[in-house]
Design an enzyme around this catalytic site. Structure first.
Site, PDB file in Angstrom:
ATOM      1  CG  ASN A 197      -4.842   8.619  -3.122  1.00  0.00           C
ATOM      2  OD1 ASN A 197      -3.812   8.073  -3.520  1.00  0.00           O
ATOM      3  ND2 ASN A 197      -4.910   9.214  -1.948  1.00  0.00           N
TER       4      ASN A 197
ATOM      5  CE  LYS B  13      -7.694   2.112  -0.495  1.00  0.00           C
ATOM      6  NZ  LYS B  13      -6.592   2.994  -0.209  1.00  0.00           N
TER       7      LYS B  13
ATOM      8  CG  HIS C  58      -9.601   4.494   3.498  1.00  0.00           C
ATOM      9  ND1 HIS C  58      -8.409   5.193   3.528  1.00  0.00           N
ATOM     10  CD2 HIS C  58     -10.276   4.868   4.621  1.00  0.00           C
ATOM     11  CE1 HIS C  58      -8.365   5.952   4.620  1.00  0.00           C
ATOM     12  NE2 HIS C  58      -9.495   5.780   5.293  1.00  0.00           N
TER      13      HIS C  58
ATOM     14  CG  ASP D  42      -1.555   4.720   4.148  1.00  0.00           C
ATOM     15  OD1 ASP D  42      -1.607   5.181   2.997  1.00  0.00           O
ATOM     16  OD2 ASP D  42      -2.335   5.068   5.053  1.00  0.00           O
TER      17      ASP D  42
ATOM     18  CG  HIS E 271      -4.797   2.104   5.815  1.00  0.00           C
ATOM     19  ND1 HIS E 271      -6.124   2.102   6.162  1.00  0.00           N
ATOM     20  CD2 HIS E 271      -4.698   2.859   4.696  1.00  0.00           C
ATOM     21  CE1 HIS E 271      -6.799   2.821   5.284  1.00  0.00           C
ATOM     22  NE2 HIS E 271      -5.950   3.293   4.378  1.00  0.00           N
TER      23      HIS E 271
ATOM     24  CG  HIS F   1      -1.850   1.164   1.300  1.00  0.00           C
ATOM     25  ND1 HIS F   1      -3.196   0.999   1.572  1.00  0.00           N
ATOM     26  CD2 HIS F   1      -1.662   2.493   1.136  1.00  0.00           C
ATOM     27  CE1 HIS F   1      -3.788   2.190   1.575  1.00  0.00           C
ATOM     28  NE2 HIS F   1      -2.872   3.118   1.309  1.00  0.00           N
TER      29      HIS F   1
ATOM     30  CG  HIS G 255      -0.632   7.074  -0.903  1.00  0.00           C
ATOM     31  ND1 HIS G 255      -1.862   7.214  -1.511  1.00  0.00           N
ATOM     32  CD2 HIS G 255      -0.854   6.405   0.250  1.00  0.00           C
ATOM     33  CE1 HIS G 255      -2.790   6.662  -0.743  1.00  0.00           C
ATOM     34  NE2 HIS G 255      -2.213   6.153   0.341  1.00  0.00           N
TER      35      HIS G 255
HETATM   36  C1  NCD Z   1      -3.345   9.089   2.279  1.00  0.00           C
HETATM   37  C2  NCD Z   1      -2.863  10.133   1.256  1.00  0.00           C
HETATM   38  O1  NCD Z   1      -2.310  11.152   1.677  1.00  0.00           O
HETATM   39  O2  NCD Z   1      -3.029   9.901   0.062  1.00  0.00           O
HETATM   40  N1  NCD Z   1      -3.394   9.691   3.575  1.00  0.00           N
HETATM   41  C3  NCD Z   1      -3.359   9.039   4.759  1.00  0.00           C
HETATM   42  O3  NCD Z   1      -3.530   9.679   5.787  1.00  0.00           O
HETATM   43  N2  NCD Z   1      -3.121   7.743   4.833  1.00  0.00           N
HETATM   44  C4  NCD Z   1      -4.660   8.549   1.837  1.00  0.00           C
HETATM   45  C5  NCD Z   1      -5.060   7.287   2.586  1.00  0.00           C
HETATM   46  O4  NCD Z   1      -4.481   6.234   2.398  1.00  0.00           O
HETATM   47  O5  NCD Z   1      -5.986   7.384   3.383  1.00  0.00           O
HETATM   48 ZN    ZN Z   2      -3.177   5.093   1.715  1.00  0.00          ZN
END
Ligand code: NCD
Ligand code: ZN
Length: 335
Positions: free
Chosen positions: A41, A95, A134, A240, A168, A13, A15
């Site tokens: 996202n 997702k 999520h 995450d 998460h 997971h 970003h």
């Molecule tokens: C994530 C993001 O910033 O894209 N933020 C977070 O607090 N984990 C989005 C997510 O996974 O919820």
């Molecule tokens: Zn995330």
């Protein structure tokens, strides 16, 4: 000097963002991980084959020659069967975000009407496309994840052949679901194996420990540790890691997201060693994910050594968790 070797670590997971941020952070993950499930996202979200292929190409252009596999995901919408069939070779998962629940999730699902979702989720079951979720309601912030359990139950029982990954997880309530429903799995971050709400707002407010879902109670932390440290076969590491520029974190209206990608394996070694469970780390950071997703990453060997490592104040414009703090494990070599 004590060392510990990890083979083909996977971040299930992650970003990676886009543009300059992507160029800054992707090489950090590509250095120590064999691959990662890449979250969709972006603004706008990754929701078509073209978007997904273009994003994958930008990721590959951002990482050095080192081998790194971005396992791509689409942003959940009620896609039809023909579309899913046409993309099934290009995606590893889809997702699902409840609408507005976290960063860039505005286009997510606003009601969990099973009949509206049935065509998509039946097709995903048949095509063996896992659903990453999520799992938070819009309730009181400490209860959002626990409240979502009834939605997981609805999804798990209506779509018994669908692999559903509770992303998460932060609560004992979610941990308890793993042994209740065969088709529920989970990812756990490194920060949720270290933090409780006290570390976010118990003393001075700590923006770099703030994320969604928010860190919970000590008993939740214990439940997460028990399944992670014992490498429960249905849990996988997913950082995450969610980079935001420093001024978006250290500001009035702090963005949610903790940045851990470049320090995750070092912190995991520290935690697993502290509890005498280093032998289980390989399953948690790679083997479980390989079995659950049926993926076979290319060879990569990371050797960590037990020595003091001071976490940098910043990686490019991003402040990592525990910036400036000394920890006990460092990366020695990557092959
Ligand atoms: C994530 C993001 O910033 O894209 N933020 C977070 O607090 N984990 C989005 C997510 O996974 O919820
Ligand atoms: Zn995330």
């Amino acid at each position: 000097m004590q060392t510990h070797t990890l083979l083909m670590p996977l971040d299930m997971h992650l970003h990676l963002r886009d543009g300059v941020m992507l160029e800054n952070v992707a090489p950090l993950s590509a250095y120590s991980f064999s691959g990662a499930i890449v979250m969709p996202n972006l603004v706008p979200p990754v929701a078509s084959l073209q978007d997904l292929q273009d994003y994958r190409a930008r990721i590959m252009a951002a990482v050095p020659n080192d081998y790194f596999e971005p396992y791509m995901t689409l942003f959940y919408k009620n896609y039809n069967r023909a579309f899913l069939q046409s993309v099934s070779d290009e995606i590893t998962a889809i997702k699902l975000y409840p609408a507005g629940i976290t960063t860039n999730s505005e286009g997510g699902v606003s009601s969990f009407d099973i009949e509206e979702m049935r065509e998509t989720l039946d097709a995903m079951s048949e095509l063996e496309i896992p659903l990453c979720v999520h799992g938070e309601t819009d309730g009181f912030v400490m209860d959002r994840e626990a409240e979502f359990m009834s939605i997981y139950e609805l999804l798990a029982t209506n779509f018994p052949k669908l692999k559903i990954i509770m992303e998460h997880i932060t609560t004992k309530a979610a941990v308890d679901m793993l042994d209740k429903y065969e088709n529920l799995y989970a990812t756990i971050t490194v920060h949720h194996l270290l933090l409780t709400l006290d570390d976010v707002v118990g003393g001075m407010m700590m923006p770099h420990n703030f994320c969604k879902p928010i860190a919970k109670r000590p008993e939740d932390l214990d439940a997460l540790l028990s399944v992670a440290l014992n490498a429960h076969p249905k849990v996988m590491f997913g950082s995450d890691s969610a980079p935001h520029p420093q001024d978006k974190k250290e500001s009035c209206g702090c963005a949610a997201g903790v940045f851990t990608a470049p320090i995750a394996l070092q912190l995991l070694c520290e935690i697993f060693e502290q509890y005498g469970k280093l032998d289980n780390l390989q399953a948690f950071v790679s083997d479980n994910a390989q079995s659950i997703y049926g993926i076979c990453p290319e060879f990569k060997e990371i050797v960590l050594e037990k020595r003091t490592f001071v976490i940098p104040e910043k990686y490019a414009s991003v402040v990592p968790m525990y910036a400036g703090q000394a920890i006990n494990w460092a990366i020695k070599s990557v092959e």
